[in-house]
Design an enzyme around this catalytic site. Sequence first.
Site, PDB file in Angstrom:
ATOM      1  N   ASN A  80       0.604  -1.764  -0.281  1.00 31.33           N
ATOM      2  CA  ASN A  80       0.189  -0.118   0.333  1.00 31.33           C
ATOM      3  C   ASN A  80       0.436   1.285  -0.466  1.00 31.33           C
ATOM      4  OD1 ASN A  80      -1.530  -2.468   2.059  1.00 31.33           O
ATOM      5  ND2 ASN A  80      -2.515  -1.309   0.420  1.00 31.33           N
ATOM      6  N   ILE A  88       1.439   6.459  -0.248  1.00 32.61           N
ATOM      7  CA  ILE A  88       0.406   6.149   0.423  1.00 32.61           C
ATOM      8  C   ILE A  88      -0.933   5.985  -0.240  1.00 32.61           C
ATOM      9  CG2 ILE A  88      -0.527   5.383   2.275  1.00 32.61           C
ATOM     10  CD1 ILE A  88       1.883   7.654   3.523  1.00 32.61           C
ATOM     11  N   CYS A  89      -1.321   4.876  -0.360  1.00 37.37           N
ATOM     12  CA  CYS A  89      -2.806   4.538  -0.341  1.00 37.37           C
ATOM     13  C   CYS A  89      -3.636   4.567   1.280  1.00 37.37           C
ATOM     14  CB  CYS A  89      -3.075   2.704  -1.787  1.00 37.37           C
ATOM     15  SG  CYS A  89      -4.795   2.630  -1.664  1.00 37.37           S
ATOM     16  N   LEU A  90      -4.294   4.789   1.833  1.00 40.75           N
ATOM     17  CA  LEU A  90      -5.003   4.805   2.876  1.00 40.75           C
ATOM     18  C   LEU A  90      -6.188   5.212   2.127  1.00 40.75           C
ATOM     19  CD1 LEU A  90      -4.647   3.926   6.034  1.00 40.75           C
ATOM     20  CD2 LEU A  90      -3.954   5.683   6.684  1.00 40.75           C
TER      21      LEU A  90
END
EC number: 2.3.2.23
Length: 195
Positions: A80, A88-90
């Site tokens: 992620n 960042i993938c959040l």
Amino acid sequence: MVDVSRVQKELTECNRDREVSGVSIALHDGSTISHLTGTIAGPLGTPYEGGTFLIDIRLPGGYPFEPPKMQFITKVWHPNISSQSGAICLDILKDQWSPALTLKTALLSLQALLSAPAPDDPQDAVVAQQYLRDYSTFSATARYWTDAFAKSTSTGMEEKVQKLVEMGFPEDMVRSALKSVNGDENMALEKLCSG
């Protein structure tokens, strides 16, 4: 415009229990409250254990009503997190952000993300595929990257401090510069020379 008093409170609150939480925040270059550097300790029992990960934090004018912009400065091997850019993938850094959240909760969420990757919603497809298809290689690679990029050996650090002090820079400035660039001696020297 950034709510300065809120950000100052958040910095105080975040840094109050950094030994327990494993997260802290500092001004990025000491000059503006809208550009910060977060620090996350690698979670125990993960390939990131023992690492210290630096996060670039930029607060948009609408903060806290808009999410902070965060990306890893420290290179990290994680489904992620982009292995190239640190993006960042959040969800809480995007559409799930709420003004009730804080910079500390965002950093704790990143720390939790290191513990529990979500390979089905990846930022880095190559890492996600490796995580899903060959976990042992993923884990070994993540551990290697942690050792290479997120750990600084204290003896190596002391040698760098000594070398820069011998060049005539004050020790406290040297330590601060080295810490801000995650132990990169050349970048620390550049920072010390520029001001």
